[in-house]
Design an enzyme around this catalytic site. Sequence first.
Site, PDB file in Angstrom:
ATOM      1  CD  GLU A 103      -7.767  -5.768 -13.997  1.00 41.15           C
ATOM      2  OE1 GLU A 103      -7.656  -4.962 -13.092  1.00 41.15           O
ATOM      3  OE2 GLU A 103      -7.268  -5.612 -15.121  1.00 41.15           O
ATOM      4  CB  CYS A 155     -15.797  -6.625 -20.517  1.00 42.69           C
ATOM      5  SG  CYS A 155     -14.285  -6.310 -21.410  1.00 42.69           S
ATOM      6  CB  CYS A 163      -2.125  -8.425 -24.554  1.00 37.56           C
ATOM      7  SG  CYS A 163      -2.673  -8.516 -26.281  1.00 37.56           S
ATOM      8  CB  CYS A 213      -2.335  -2.032 -29.172  1.00 33.91           C
ATOM      9  SG  CYS A 213      -2.893  -3.398 -30.208  1.00 33.91           S
ATOM     10  CB  CYS A 236      -3.722  -1.316 -25.350  1.00 30.33           C
ATOM     11  SG  CYS A 236      -4.580  -2.512 -24.304  1.00 30.33           S
ATOM     12  CB  CYS A 238     -11.400   0.406 -23.598  1.00 29.90           C
ATOM     13  SG  CYS A 238     -12.935  -0.207 -24.151  1.00 29.90           S
TER      14      CYS A 238
HETATM   15  N1  SAH Z   1      -7.249  -7.842 -28.277  1.00 33.95           N
HETATM   16  C1  SAH Z   1      -8.613  -7.558 -28.623  1.00 33.95           C
HETATM   17  C2  SAH Z   1      -9.531  -7.338 -27.459  1.00 33.95           C
HETATM   18  C3  SAH Z   1      -9.090  -6.436 -26.313  1.00 33.95           C
HETATM   19  S1  SAH Z   1      -9.174  -4.675 -26.380  1.00 33.95           S
HETATM   20  C4  SAH Z   1      -8.683  -6.378 -29.559  1.00 33.95           C
HETATM   21  O1  SAH Z   1      -7.659  -5.765 -29.808  1.00 33.95           O
HETATM   22  O2  SAH Z   1      -9.754  -6.114 -30.107  1.00 33.95           O
HETATM   23  C5  SAH Z   1     -10.807  -4.101 -26.555  1.00 33.95           C
HETATM   24  C6  SAH Z   1     -10.862  -2.754 -27.311  1.00 33.95           C
HETATM   25  O3  SAH Z   1     -10.404  -1.637 -26.523  1.00 33.95           O
HETATM   26  C7  SAH Z   1     -10.002  -2.762 -28.548  1.00 33.95           C
HETATM   27  O4  SAH Z   1     -10.663  -2.143 -29.600  1.00 33.95           O
HETATM   28  C8  SAH Z   1      -8.822  -1.946 -28.115  1.00 33.95           C
HETATM   29  O5  SAH Z   1      -8.108  -1.480 -29.190  1.00 33.95           O
HETATM   30  C9  SAH Z   1      -9.477  -0.872 -27.287  1.00 33.95           C
HETATM   31  N2  SAH Z   1      -8.553  -0.161 -26.399  1.00 33.95           N
HETATM   32  C10 SAH Z   1      -7.404  -0.621 -25.863  1.00 33.95           C
HETATM   33  N3  SAH Z   1      -6.821   0.328 -25.116  1.00 33.95           N
HETATM   34  C11 SAH Z   1      -7.602   1.399 -25.154  1.00 33.95           C
HETATM   35  C12 SAH Z   1      -7.540   2.702 -24.545  1.00 33.95           C
HETATM   36  N4  SAH Z   1      -6.534   3.038 -23.739  1.00 33.95           N
HETATM   37  N5  SAH Z   1      -8.545   3.555 -24.798  1.00 33.95           N
HETATM   38  C13 SAH Z   1      -9.570   3.200 -25.583  1.00 33.95           C
HETATM   39  N6  SAH Z   1      -9.680   2.000 -26.182  1.00 33.95           N
HETATM   40  C14 SAH Z   1      -8.707   1.110 -25.977  1.00 33.95           C
END
Ligand code: SAH
Length: 372
Positions: free
Chosen positions: A97, A110, A117, A121, A124, A344
């Site tokens: 995406e 983006c 991944c 996390c 996420c 995000c």
């Molecule tokens: N792997 C990289 C880039 C992808 S995520 C990283 O971790 O930075 C881009 C951003 O969105 C990151 O800061 C991530 O922690 C945040 N993010 C992921 N899931 C989210 C969610 N459900 N709500 C808000 N932010 C989120």
Amino acid sequence: MPVSADMKTNLIGLDRAALEAFFAGLGEKPYRARQLLQWIHQRGVTDFALMTDLSRALRERLEAVAEVRPPRPIREQVSADGTVKWLLSESGGSAIETVFIPEETRGTLCISSQVGCMLNCTFCSTATQGFKRNLDAGEISGQVWYAVQALADPRLGARRVTNVVFMGMGEPLLNLNAVKPALSLLRDDLAYGLASRRVTISTAGVVPGIEDLAAGEEFALAVSLHAPNDELRERLVPLNRKYPLADLMAACHRYVRARQRRSITFEYTMIDGVNDQPVQARGLVRLLNGLPCKINLIPFNPFPGTPFSPSSDAAIYEFQKITRAAGIITTVRKTRGDDIDAACGQLVGKLLSPSERRRLVQEQLARQVVMA
Ligand code: SAH
């Protein structure tokens, strides 16, 4: 015997140095690389026959050994707020995406660096689909190529991509071999010509990757922090066990010292009752003391099955007040594209089940059509 399509070099992911090497291999002059960069990335031409400043012999040669193959669209969704999300097909049946976020003065794309991944996390949604594979450089820069072409359409507002952020699926610093040539294309004046501050690499905290970036060309760095101490961060970002905060912060300090890089943006997803209390804001202020930085608070975007919920506006406001009072520029990210799950952490393609997605990709590959 004709060369089959999958043996051809896809020129879309070759940066200037790689294209020069490619042409040297054909016994051609280096300036051919400059011509090709402009044809592919600035004029959006994929058909060698249309590259009129190349001799016919060279065009035929290129057709035999190379191709310009961008990703193909599987689905396009346009949000009420103008955000556009594409599901793009990559080789091997993968789908990724890419999201465009229009704002008054800029247009941010983006992009994804991996299919899925591996960092898990816990807040996420990309994590829920696991890790499939790294994207290659052409699949990364191909997202930019595709978006630039698609956005030129008046239907999408004839918008321009002014900024690129590696905040889609995947961890860019775990795929630097492919991310680096893509970065080089983003920056090259004959390709996308984006200034370094307009390209942001976001990492969950891969320390060796930050060191690697510090040693190279300048780009904007964003670090996904989400917690001011190891105990809490480990719960949210399991990678913290490998690279605890002391190591991560030391790498960040070295990064800004290396050739006077501007500052680092720390992303901090605001999760109700988990990391959004004043005590955590004060902890964050202490952790970031002495480091040129900004904080970007991201209201948590819920997704099905998550135990977390977003912080209240009041909690976000209080948190921001504390970090601002300490002199740290703190912004709150607006949630965009909610209605199309483009926000995000929602880049999971849940609009399709995995089997549906595979079927669509296969169909697409078979028909080789571009969707309207
Ligand atoms: N792997 C990289 C880039 C992808 S995520 C990283 O971790 O930075 C881009 C951003 O969105 C990151 O800061 C991530 O922690 C945040 N993010 C992921 N899931 C989210 C969610 N459900 N709500 C808000 N932010 C989120």
